[in-house]
Design a protein around this motif. Structure first.
Motif, PDB file in Angstrom:
ATOM      1  N   GLY A   1     -88.776 -17.068  10.579  1.00 23.88           N
ATOM      2  CA  GLY A   1     -90.114 -16.987  11.168  1.00 23.88           C
ATOM      3  C   GLY A   1     -91.131 -17.749  10.346  1.00 23.88           C
ATOM      4  O   GLY A   1     -91.993 -18.454  10.891  1.00 23.88           O
ATOM      5  N   GLN A   2     -91.049 -17.611   9.012  1.00 18.12           N
ATOM      6  CA  GLN A   2     -91.977 -18.330   8.154  1.00 18.12           C
ATOM      7  C   GLN A   2     -91.813 -19.841   8.290  1.00 18.12           C
ATOM      8  O   GLN A   2     -92.797 -20.582   8.373  1.00 18.12           O
ATOM      9  CB  GLN A   2     -91.757 -17.926   6.690  1.00 18.12           C
ATOM     10  CG  GLN A   2     -92.644 -18.631   5.688  1.00 18.12           C
ATOM     11  CD  GLN A   2     -94.103 -18.296   5.861  1.00 18.12           C
ATOM     12  OE1 GLN A   2     -94.589 -17.316   5.351  1.00 18.12           O
ATOM     13  NE2 GLN A   2     -94.833 -19.127   6.593  1.00 18.12           N
TER      14      GLN A   2
ATOM     15  N   LEU B   1     -90.289 -21.338  19.491  1.00 16.69           N
ATOM     16  CA  LEU B   1     -89.179 -20.813  18.701  1.00 16.69           C
ATOM     17  C   LEU B   1     -89.660 -19.687  17.787  1.00 16.69           C
ATOM     18  O   LEU B   1     -88.954 -18.680  17.607  1.00 16.69           O
ATOM     19  CB  LEU B   1     -88.555 -21.939  17.880  1.00 16.69           C
ATOM     20  CG  LEU B   1     -87.326 -21.571  17.028  1.00 16.69           C
ATOM     21  CD1 LEU B   1     -86.213 -21.009  17.909  1.00 16.69           C
ATOM     22  CD2 LEU B   1     -86.835 -22.799  16.256  1.00 16.69           C
ATOM     23  N   PHE B   2     -90.851 -19.843  17.243  1.00 15.62           N
ATOM     24  CA  PHE B   2     -91.430 -18.798  16.392  1.00 15.62           C
ATOM     25  C   PHE B   2     -91.578 -17.484  17.163  1.00 15.62           C
ATOM     26  O   PHE B   2     -91.197 -16.410  16.679  1.00 15.62           O
ATOM     27  CB  PHE B   2     -92.789 -19.264  15.861  1.00 15.62           C
ATOM     28  CG  PHE B   2     -93.561 -18.196  15.136  1.00 15.62           C
ATOM     29  CD1 PHE B   2     -93.238 -17.847  13.836  1.00 15.62           C
ATOM     30  CD2 PHE B   2     -94.623 -17.541  15.756  1.00 15.62           C
ATOM     31  CE1 PHE B   2     -93.955 -16.857  13.171  1.00 15.62           C
ATOM     32  CE2 PHE B   2     -95.336 -16.560  15.103  1.00 15.62           C
ATOM     33  CZ  PHE B   2     -95.010 -16.214  13.802  1.00 15.62           C
ATOM     34  N   VAL B   3     -92.130 -17.568  18.374  1.00 19.29           N
ATOM     35  CA  VAL B   3     -92.307 -16.368  19.198  1.00 19.29           C
ATOM     36  C   VAL B   3     -90.962 -15.722  19.500  1.00 19.29           C
ATOM     37  O   VAL B   3     -90.813 -14.491  19.438  1.00 19.29           O
ATOM     38  CB  VAL B   3     -93.061 -16.714  20.494  1.00 19.29           C
ATOM     39  CG1 VAL B   3     -93.064 -15.524  21.456  1.00 19.29           C
ATOM     40  CG2 VAL B   3     -94.487 -17.153  20.191  1.00 19.29           C
TER      41      VAL B   3
ATOM     42  N   ARG C   1     -87.356 -10.882  18.043  1.00 18.90           N
ATOM     43  CA  ARG C   1     -85.998 -10.363  17.848  1.00 18.90           C
ATOM     44  C   ARG C   1     -85.723  -9.892  16.422  1.00 18.90           C
ATOM     45  O   ARG C   1     -84.724  -9.220  16.191  1.00 18.90           O
ATOM     46  CB  ARG C   1     -84.964 -11.436  18.215  1.00 18.90           C
ATOM     47  CG  ARG C   1     -85.059 -11.865  19.677  1.00 18.90           C
ATOM     48  CD  ARG C   1     -83.928 -12.806  20.040  1.00 18.90           C
ATOM     49  NE  ARG C   1     -83.922 -13.100  21.479  1.00 18.90           N
ATOM     50  CZ  ARG C   1     -82.937 -13.677  22.117  1.00 18.90           C
ATOM     51  NH1 ARG C   1     -81.853 -14.042  21.446  1.00 18.90           N
ATOM     52  NH2 ARG C   1     -82.996 -13.904  23.418  1.00 18.90           N
ATOM     53  N   ARG C   2     -86.582 -10.240  15.475  1.00 20.92           N
ATOM     54  CA  ARG C   2     -86.339  -9.869  14.080  1.00 20.92           C
ATOM     55  C   ARG C   2     -86.705  -8.401  13.858  1.00 20.92           C
ATOM     56  O   ARG C   2     -87.714  -7.917  14.371  1.00 20.92           O
ATOM     57  CB  ARG C   2     -87.179 -10.731  13.143  1.00 20.92           C
ATOM     58  CG  ARG C   2     -86.890 -12.210  13.223  1.00 20.92           C
ATOM     59  CD  ARG C   2     -85.628 -12.580  12.500  1.00 20.92           C
ATOM     60  NE  ARG C   2     -85.752 -12.448  11.049  1.00 20.92           N
ATOM     61  CZ  ARG C   2     -84.797 -12.793  10.199  1.00 20.92           C
ATOM     62  NH1 ARG C   2     -83.647 -13.272  10.664  1.00 20.92           N
ATOM     63  NH2 ARG C   2     -84.967 -12.665   8.913  1.00 20.92           N
TER      64      ARG C   2
ATOM     65  N   VAL D   1     -92.318 -11.633  10.322  1.00 20.09           N
ATOM     66  CA  VAL D   1     -93.451 -11.975   9.465  1.00 20.09           C
ATOM     67  C   VAL D   1     -94.767 -11.690  10.181  1.00 20.09           C
ATOM     68  O   VAL D   1     -95.768 -11.330   9.557  1.00 20.09           O
ATOM     69  CB  VAL D   1     -93.355 -13.453   9.017  1.00 20.09           C
ATOM     70  CG1 VAL D   1     -93.524 -14.416  10.184  1.00 20.09           C
ATOM     71  CG2 VAL D   1     -94.370 -13.758   7.930  1.00 20.09           C
ATOM     72  N   VAL D   2     -94.784 -11.827  11.509  1.00 17.82           N
ATOM     73  CA  VAL D   2     -95.947 -11.467  12.323  1.00 17.82           C
ATOM     74  C   VAL D   2     -95.449 -10.621  13.493  1.00 17.82           C
ATOM     75  O   VAL D   2     -94.956 -11.165  14.482  1.00 17.82           O
ATOM     76  CB  VAL D   2     -96.694 -12.707  12.857  1.00 17.82           C
ATOM     77  CG1 VAL D   2     -97.884 -12.270  13.721  1.00 17.82           C
ATOM     78  CG2 VAL D   2     -97.172 -13.596  11.718  1.00 17.82           C
TER      79      VAL D   2
END
Length: 461
Positions: free
Chosen positions: A216-217, A251-253, A258-259, A263-264
């Protein structure tokens, strides 16, 4: 009686030895405050030196924008994870590492032979700053276990950052005029060493398990960097960069949804108060940092003043920020956060619109005074929107919420500089007015959003 005295003397000696060995909280606070002030100073000290950097290294407007934004983006994007990194490694170790990286990168900035090296070193500075900020606050919390004393220490820590913010343009102008633009970086070397020396007396921090969301970062950094590149560079490469930014953002979203420990956390934004606080903080940063960037160039390139004089012209704007922050807190305590939040944004919009009438012939002192309402408006709004943000989340997520808010503010400030730099590159006068209208429109939009928040009763305690 003599027997009792004999019995207590070893105890007194042991107690004296314990107190002698115990680290002084004031020294830990001094180290934390110095580090925080140092990285805050570097967010604004460079702006006044930009014309001198451009004359020395070339690169045009886009290069100068990257000198500012390379630091801001690395600082903001990585701050999403550096709080967890500080917990995993221990606050004292993380702080020492961050200060060391920041200091060595400052030396590289001062020695930079060309613009690409300077921009790269500025990015590394931002990495160090991102580690220092959460670690410095953790050191303060560690040194002051008593809540009352800790509150005072945190206020002192914050005051150091506000003072550095106010002195940044002045220090940049003074060092550039008396020495050279490289002086704004070399001055960090003794200050960084002093912070490390003070840290020697700080207690070693325990390591705590804290999950890191590296995918994510990484996608967050890629998306933000590509978006900034698209705005600054434009053209065909800018279009490609924008596509990369959109893909990385998507991709970040997907990753964050799913994590188990993102990180956010996207669920954070389901609360309207969180969305309003983040949007308002972003708009305030665009206005504040964007105006420092633009008027640093205006005072020197349009009105022909020296770097020192340009730095001094920001004192009316920045000098009242700390006092206004205190006023904001008192207003929020008496009337609830909605009043200072709306008042601050309204004052910011009015100040930005008043600057539309500025041109090359406007007396310099008048321009400096016209910058004050916008800055006071932002200073009124920021502490209150922080309260709104923290009130909207559970206490155990306060640190995460604060990190998200501050990251959004820093990223938005960097993007604002990118947009405004692109606008003035086509003609300073027209670009300046367009930039003012953009900033005013953003604050007007967040004013409307803020007005729809439910009011919170004022404290009567």
């Amino acid at each position: 009686m003599p027997t009792n005295q004999t019995r207590t003397e070893p105890q007194l000696a042991a107690r004296t030895s314990e107190l002698t060995k115990r680290p002084a909280p004031a020294l830990t606070l001094a180290a934390a405050m110095l580090g925080s002030a140092l990285i805050t100073l570097d967010a604004t000290v460079v702006n006044v030196a930009l014309p001198a950097i451009g004359s020395s290294l070339g690169g045009g407007m886009s290069g100068l924008q990257w000198v500012v934004d390379a630091y801001t983006l690395a600082f903001a994007a990585l701050m999403l994870s550096t709080g967890a990194f500080s917990d995993r490694t221990g606050a004292s170790r993380a702080y020492a590492l961050g200060i060391t990286v920041f200091t060595l990168a400052s030396a590289a900035c001062g020695l930079a032979p060309d613009l690409p090296v300077l921009i790269g070193a500025r990015a590394v500075q931002g990495v160090g700053a991102a580690v220092v900020l959460p670690a410095s606050l953790a050191l303060v919390r560690q040194a002051y276990p008593d809540p009352v004393r800790r509150a005072r220490a945190v206020a002192t820590w914050a005051a150091g950052g506000s003072t550095a913010l106010a002195l940044g343009p002045v220090a940049g102008g003074a060092l550039t005029t008396a020495w050279d633009w490289r002086g704004i970086f070399f001055v960090n070397l003794p200050l960084g060493v002093a912070a490390l020396v003070l840290l020697v007396r700080a207690p070693r921090s325990e390591r705590r398990p804290a999950p890191l969301d590296l995918p994510g970062q990484a996608t967050a950094v890629l998306a933000l960097t590509a978006l900034t590149f698209a705005v600054i560079e434009g053209g065909t490469t800018g279009i490609v960069a924008f596509v990369v930014a959109v893909a990385a953002g998507a991709l970040f979203v997907r990753i964050e949804s799913r994590r188990p420990h993102p990180v956010v956390p996207l669920a954070l934004f389901r609360d309207r108060a969180v969305r309003v606080a983040v949007a308002t903080g972003a708009a305030c940063s665009v206005a504040f940092y964007g105006m420092i960037f633009l008027f640093s160039l205006f005072f020197q390139q349009v009105q022909g003043h020296s770097a020192l004089y340009a730095g001094l012209l920001f004192l009316p704007m920045t000098g009242l920020i700390a006092v206004t922050n205190v006023v904001s807190g008192k207003l929020a305590g008496r009337y609830g956060p909605r009043l200072p939040l709306l008042l601050g944004q309204a004052l910011g919009v009015a100040g930005l619109l008043a600057l539309l009438f500025v041109d090359a012939g406007t007396p310099t002192v008048v321009v400096a005074l016209l910058l004050v309402p916008m800055a006071l408006g932002v200073a009124l709004a920021i502490p209150t929107l922080t309260v709104v943000m923290l009130d909207a989340v559970p206490a155990e997520r306060a640190g995460l919420a604060a990190g998200v808010l501050n990251s959004a503010r820093q990223v938005s400030g960097g993007l604002g500089i990118a947009v405004f730099g692109a606008l003035v590159a086509g003609g300073f006068g027209t670009g300046l007015r367009s930039s003012l209208l953009v900033a005013a429109a953003l604050l007007a939009a967040t004013f409307w959003l803020s007005s729809r928040l439910g009011g919170r009763p004022a404290s009567r305690s």
